[in-house]
Design a protein around this motif. Structure first.
Motif, PDB file in Angstrom:
ATOM      1  N   ALA A 186      86.203 108.875 -77.123  1.00 37.93           N
ATOM      2  CA  ALA A 186      85.442 108.389 -75.892  1.00 37.93           C
ATOM      3  C   ALA A 186      86.188 107.487 -75.443  1.00 37.93           C
ATOM      4  N   ASP A 187      86.614 106.082 -76.197  1.00 36.71           N
ATOM      5  CA  ASP A 187      87.657 105.095 -75.249  1.00 36.71           C
ATOM      6  C   ASP A 187      89.045 105.090 -74.953  1.00 36.71           C
ATOM      7  N   VAL A 188      89.449 105.937 -75.539  1.00 37.34           N
ATOM      8  CA  VAL A 188      90.845 106.604 -75.587  1.00 37.34           C
ATOM      9  C   VAL A 188      90.409 107.286 -74.510  1.00 37.34           C
ATOM     10  N   SER A 189      90.418 107.713 -74.057  1.00 37.51           N
ATOM     11  CA  SER A 189      89.577 108.809 -72.874  1.00 37.51           C
ATOM     12  C   SER A 189      89.478 108.265 -71.654  1.00 37.51           C
ATOM     13  N   ALA A 190      89.106 107.646 -72.167  1.00 35.53           N
ATOM     14  CA  ALA A 190      88.331 106.595 -70.603  1.00 35.53           C
ATOM     15  C   ALA A 190      89.339 105.265 -69.876  1.00 35.53           C
ATOM     16  N   ALA A 191      89.569 104.854 -70.975  1.00 41.53           N
ATOM     17  CA  ALA A 191      91.353 104.513 -70.861  1.00 41.53           C
ATOM     18  C   ALA A 191      92.518 105.028 -69.820  1.00 41.53           C
ATOM     19  N   ASP A 192      92.337 105.894 -70.790  1.00 41.83           N
ATOM     20  CA  ASP A 192      93.556 107.088 -69.919  1.00 41.83           C
ATOM     21  C   ASP A 192      93.167 107.292 -68.882  1.00 41.83           C
ATOM     22  N   ARG A 193      91.670 107.263 -68.419  1.00 41.59           N
ATOM     23  CA  ARG A 193      91.055 107.713 -67.105  1.00 41.59           C
ATOM     24  C   ARG A 193      91.448 106.220 -66.176  1.00 41.59           C
ATOM     25  N   ARG A 194      91.074 105.107 -66.753  1.00 41.63           N
ATOM     26  CA  ARG A 194      91.955 104.260 -65.594  1.00 41.63           C
ATOM     27  C   ARG A 194      93.474 104.264 -65.115  1.00 41.63           C
ATOM     28  N   ARG A 195      94.144 104.144 -67.139  1.00 43.96           N
ATOM     29  CA  ARG A 195      95.864 103.787 -66.506  1.00 43.96           C
ATOM     30  C   ARG A 195      96.096 105.403 -65.442  1.00 43.96           C
ATOM     31  N   SER A 196      95.508 106.268 -65.556  1.00 44.21           N
ATOM     32  CA  SER A 196      96.133 106.958 -64.695  1.00 44.21           C
ATOM     33  C   SER A 196      95.608 106.986 -63.173  1.00 44.21           C
ATOM     34  N   LEU A 197      94.342 106.148 -63.203  1.00 40.38           N
ATOM     35  CA  LEU A 197      93.977 106.044 -61.926  1.00 40.38           C
ATOM     36  C   LEU A 197      94.128 105.061 -60.966  1.00 40.38           C
ATOM     37  N   MET A 198      95.253 103.915 -62.406  1.00 36.72           N
ATOM     38  CA  MET A 198      95.466 102.545 -61.601  1.00 36.72           C
ATOM     39  C   MET A 198      97.446 102.918 -61.461  1.00 36.72           C
ATOM     40  N   ILE A 199      97.702 104.159 -61.893  1.00 37.10           N
ATOM     41  CA  ILE A 199      98.794 104.345 -61.693  1.00 37.10           C
ATOM     42  C   ILE A 199      99.281 105.873 -60.371  1.00 37.10           C
ATOM     43  N   LEU A 200      97.578 106.164 -59.886  1.00 34.38           N
ATOM     44  CA  LEU A 200      97.511 107.305 -58.347  1.00 34.38           C
ATOM     45  C   LEU A 200      97.605 105.748 -57.578  1.00 34.38           C
ATOM     46  N   VAL A 201      96.938 105.280 -57.786  1.00 31.39           N
ATOM     47  CA  VAL A 201      96.812 103.619 -56.475  1.00 31.39           C
ATOM     48  C   VAL A 201      98.519 103.506 -56.770  1.00 31.39           C
ATOM     49  N   PHE A 202      98.988 102.973 -57.439  1.00 30.58           N
ATOM     50  CA  PHE A 202     100.543 102.533 -57.056  1.00 30.58           C
ATOM     51  C   PHE A 202     101.172 103.928 -56.015  1.00 30.58           C
ATOM     52  N   ALA A 203     101.005 105.202 -57.138  1.00 30.20           N
ATOM     53  CA  ALA A 203     101.531 106.387 -56.190  1.00 30.20           C
ATOM     54  C   ALA A 203     101.193 106.082 -54.964  1.00 30.20           C
ATOM     55  N   ALA A 204     100.762 106.058 -54.430  1.00 23.96           N
ATOM     56  CA  ALA A 204      99.559 106.419 -52.912  1.00 23.96           C
ATOM     57  C   ALA A 204      99.971 105.215 -52.327  1.00 23.96           C
ATOM     58  N   VAL A 205     100.438 104.424 -52.550  1.00 26.15           N
ATOM     59  CA  VAL A 205     101.201 103.119 -51.796  1.00 26.15           C
ATOM     60  C   VAL A 205     102.038 103.134 -51.945  1.00 26.15           C
ATOM     61  N   GLY A 206     103.004 103.526 -52.157  1.00 29.64           N
ATOM     62  CA  GLY A 206     104.446 104.512 -52.538  1.00 29.64           C
ATOM     63  C   GLY A 206     104.528 105.441 -51.434  1.00 29.64           C
ATOM     64  N   PHE A 207     103.734 106.269 -51.402  1.00 31.29           N
ATOM     65  CA  PHE A 207     103.311 107.407 -51.219  1.00 31.29           C
ATOM     66  C   PHE A 207     103.843 106.730 -49.127  1.00 31.29           C
ATOM     67  N   VAL A 208     102.381 106.115 -49.254  1.00 31.13           N
ATOM     68  CA  VAL A 208     102.469 105.427 -47.671  1.00 31.13           C
ATOM     69  C   VAL A 208     103.866 105.150 -47.262  1.00 31.13           C
ATOM     70  N   ALA A 209     104.122 104.149 -48.082  1.00 27.52           N
ATOM     71  CA  ALA A 209     105.590 104.087 -47.794  1.00 27.52           C
ATOM     72  C   ALA A 209     106.410 104.952 -47.016  1.00 27.52           C
ATOM     73  N   LEU A 210     106.628 105.536 -48.535  1.00 22.09           N
ATOM     74  CA  LEU A 210     107.794 106.714 -47.877  1.00 22.09           C
ATOM     75  C   LEU A 210     107.185 107.442 -46.506  1.00 22.09           C
ATOM     76  N   LEU A 211     105.885 108.222 -46.754  1.00 22.88           N
ATOM     77  CA  LEU A 211     105.427 108.848 -45.509  1.00 22.88           C
ATOM     78  C   LEU A 211     105.730 107.916 -43.833  1.00 22.88           C
ATOM     79  N   ILE A 212     105.531 106.607 -44.088  1.00 19.97           N
ATOM     80  CA  ILE A 212     105.800 105.577 -42.898  1.00 19.97           C
ATOM     81  C   ILE A 212     107.220 106.039 -42.717  1.00 19.97           C
ATOM     82  N   SER A 213     108.405 105.067 -43.255  1.00 16.65           N
ATOM     83  CA  SER A 213     109.576 105.329 -42.786  1.00 16.65           C
ATOM     84  C   SER A 213     110.423 106.563 -43.231  1.00 16.65           C
TER      85      SER A 213
END
Length: 160
Positions: free
Chosen positions: A2-29
């Motif tokens: 269960a810890d691995v699953s929670a860690a994977d979710r946290r890692r996925s969420l962190m990667i999503l945050v960076f991807a969303a910031v990159g998406f906004v930058a690409l969208l606006i530019s």
């Protein structure tokens, strides 16, 4: 486990945050550069406030995240990036329509503006920004926590 699953979710969420910031930058530019090259604005309707564009961007982020996060959590194939781009474009169009309605524009005019965006140049720009950002995020997740490595970067025991 269960810890691995929670860690994977946290890692996925962190990667999503960076991807969303990159998406906004690409969208606006992307919208800015293509609008500059075409000598036009994304929303050409006179009398509109900035609210439709802002709400369109917020809804595009939500659409992007709604498709990308489950794909990251499942370690889906990079092909899911196309769905993330399409969801972002649909979110942008819905957000523009809603933003125009909230800003006091006639409902038919608001739908006309959103429909114009849906069938014009902003939609491919939004889709491409979403596909690029989601594909990079999915590639990072699929590479694993250690990241991708060249053969010469691997430890000696991996060559055996």
């Amino acid at each position: 486990m269960a810890d691995v699953s929670a860690a994977d979710r946290r890692r996925s969420l962190m990667i999503l945050v960076f991807a969303a910031v990159g998406f906004v930058a690409l969208l606006i530019s992307g919208l800015g550069i293509v609008g500059l090259v075409l000598d036009t604005a994304v929303i050409v309707e006179p009398g509109m406030t900035q609210l439709p564009g802002v709400l369109g961007t917020v809804f595009a982020i939500l659409g992007f995240a709604a498709v990308t996060y489950p794909a990251l959590a499942r370690r889906a194939s990079v092909g899911m990036a196309l769905l993330a781009g399409i969801a972002a474009a649909v979110g942008y169009v819905v957000g523009v329509a809603l933003g125009a309605l909230i800003s006091g524009v006639d409902p038919l005019r608001a739908l006309g503006v959103a429909g114009g965006i849906a069938v014009s140049w902003p939609t491919p720009v939004i889709v491409v920004a979403g596909v690029i950002s989601a594909a990079i995020a999915l590639a990072v997740v699929r590479a694993g926590p250690g990241g991708a490595r060249w053969p010469w970067e691997r430890p000696e025991h991996d060559e055996e």
